[in-house]
Design a protein around this motif. Structure first.
Motif, short mmCIF file in Angstrom:
data_model
loop_
_atom_site.label_atom_id
_atom_site.label_comp_id
_atom_site.label_asym_id
_atom_site.label_seq_id
_atom_site.Cartn_x
_atom_site.Cartn_y
_atom_site.Cartn_z
N UNK A 153 0.85 -1.19 0.00
CA UNK A 153 0.00 0.00 0.00
C UNK A 153 0.88 1.24 0.00
N UNK A 154 0.70 2.08 -1.02
CA UNK A 154 1.43 3.35 -1.10
C UNK A 154 0.50 4.46 -0.65
N UNK A 155 1.06 5.47 0.00
CA UNK A 155 0.26 6.54 0.59
C UNK A 155 0.70 7.91 0.10
N UNK A 156 -0.26 8.78 -0.14
CA UNK A 156 0.01 10.16 -0.51
C UNK A 156 0.91 10.78 0.57
N UNK A 157 2.05 11.37 0.21
CA UNK A 157 2.99 11.87 1.22
C UNK A 157 2.47 13.07 2.01
N UNK A 158 1.38 13.69 1.57
CA UNK A 158 0.86 14.83 2.33
C UNK A 158 0.18 14.41 3.63
N UNK A 159 -0.29 13.16 3.70
CA UNK A 159 -1.08 12.74 4.86
C UNK A 159 -0.33 12.86 6.18
N UNK A 160 0.90 12.32 6.31
CA UNK A 160 1.58 12.44 7.61
C UNK A 160 2.01 13.87 7.93
N UNK A 161 1.99 14.74 6.94
CA UNK A 161 2.38 16.14 7.16
C UNK A 161 1.18 16.99 7.58
N UNK A 162 0.03 16.34 7.76
CA UNK A 162 -1.21 17.01 8.15
C UNK A 162 -1.63 18.06 7.12
N UNK A 163 -1.33 17.80 5.86
CA UNK A 163 -1.72 18.70 4.79
C UNK A 163 -3.12 18.34 4.34
N UNK A 164 -3.79 19.29 3.74
CA UNK A 164 -5.14 19.06 3.24
C UNK A 164 -5.06 18.15 2.02
N UNK A 165 -5.55 16.95 2.18
CA UNK A 165 -5.57 15.99 1.07
C UNK A 165 -6.99 15.45 0.96
N UNK A 166 -7.87 16.17 0.27
CA UNK A 166 -9.26 15.72 0.17
C UNK A 166 -9.37 14.37 -0.51
N UNK A 167 -10.43 13.64 -0.17
CA UNK A 167 -10.68 12.36 -0.82
C UNK A 167 -10.85 12.54 -2.33
N UNK A 215 10.16 2.20 -6.47
CA UNK A 215 9.55 3.49 -6.14
C UNK A 215 10.62 4.38 -5.52
N UNK A 216 10.33 5.67 -5.48
CA UNK A 216 11.25 6.60 -4.83
C UNK A 216 11.15 6.38 -3.32
N UNK A 217 12.30 6.36 -2.67
CA UNK A 217 12.40 5.95 -1.27
C UNK A 217 11.65 6.83 -0.29
N UNK A 218 11.33 8.07 -0.67
CA UNK A 218 10.59 8.97 0.22
C UNK A 218 9.11 8.58 0.31
N UNK A 219 8.64 7.72 -0.59
CA UNK A 219 7.22 7.38 -0.66
C UNK A 219 6.84 6.42 0.47
N UNK A 220 5.95 6.86 1.32
CA UNK A 220 5.49 6.05 2.45
C UNK A 220 4.70 4.86 1.92
N UNK A 247 -4.15 9.26 -8.94
CA UNK A 247 -4.75 10.43 -8.30
C UNK A 247 -5.31 10.11 -6.91
N UNK A 248 -5.32 8.84 -6.54
CA UNK A 248 -5.91 8.43 -5.27
C UNK A 248 -4.99 8.80 -4.10
N UNK A 249 -5.57 8.88 -2.90
CA UNK A 249 -4.82 9.18 -1.67
C UNK A 249 -3.91 8.01 -1.32
N UNK A 250 -4.35 6.81 -1.63
CA UNK A 250 -3.51 5.64 -1.44
C UNK A 250 -3.77 4.68 -2.60
N UNK A 251 -2.78 3.86 -2.85
CA UNK A 251 -2.90 2.89 -3.94
C UNK A 251 -2.34 1.57 -3.47
N UNK A 252 -3.09 0.51 -3.70
CA UNK A 252 -2.65 -0.81 -3.29
C UNK A 252 -2.28 -1.61 -4.53
N UNK A 253 -1.17 -2.31 -4.43
CA UNK A 253 -0.71 -3.17 -5.51
C UNK A 253 -0.61 -4.58 -4.92
#
Length: 170
Positions: free
Chosen positions: A106-120, A145-150, A129-135
């Motif tokens: 499961x990959x996660x939009x990096x804005x989430x842990x930063x408490x940034x506004x990430x609307x559904x 993937x790039x290593x910064x990606x949660x 374009x999804x907030x998270x993506x499962x493979x």
């Protein structure tokens, strides 16, 4: 299986970290010396990482090199919480055994842990374009993937072990 049997330090590390299964992450420093198959896989990984960095148009002052390389054997009910790979540029996993219901990645939009506004996103939005993506990879799949990606490994709900080989390049 042989590596896990012979690697007491890896089993002990996994137990200390409460990893449900086995990982050589904390014990085997050079998998290429453990078995020739790991040396062959490293050669393929080196090629794929070069191709990946070109495809995503990274500007690199020098070629990346393998920094760490480890085996994961995830027992039933085991998972791995969300994390990144600090100090690395490209991370990845090669999937050896993926029983049905063993989860994916499961990959996660990096804005989430930063408490940034990430609307559904709308239900029909593209996967990128999804907030998270499962493979859910099949055996033989290589994900980069790039290593910064949660990312996280959901719980293995199968009755069998999930086996993968993960790595970092910097």
């Amino acid at each position: 299986a042989r590596l896990a049997r012979e690697d007491k330090d890896g089993r002990d590390w996994a137990a200390r970290k409460r990893y449900i299964g086995y990982t050589s992450f904390g014990s085997v420093r050079d998998l290429t010396q453990a078995d020739a198959v790991f040396a062959d896989l490293k050669t393929l990984l080196d090629q794929q990482v070069v191709s990946y960095t070109r495809q995503v148009e990274m500007s690199l002052s020098k070629p990346l090199s393998l920094q760490s390389y480890w085996v994961n054997v995830l027992d039933p009910l085991g998972g791995h919480s969300g994390h990144t790979h600090p100090g690395c540029v490209v991370s990845g996993t090669f999937y050896v055994a993926m029983p049905p219901d063993s989860g994916g990645l499961l990959f996660e939009d990096p804005r989430l842990p930063l408490m940034m506004n990430a609307p559904g996103r709308q239900a029909h939005a593209r996967p990128d374009r999804q907030i998270s993506a499962s493979v859910v990879p099949a055996p033989g799949t290589l994900l980069l993937w790039e290593s910064w990606l949660r990312h996280e490994v959901p719980v293995n709900l199968s009755q069998d072990q999930r086996i993968s080989i993960s790595f970092n390049y910097a």
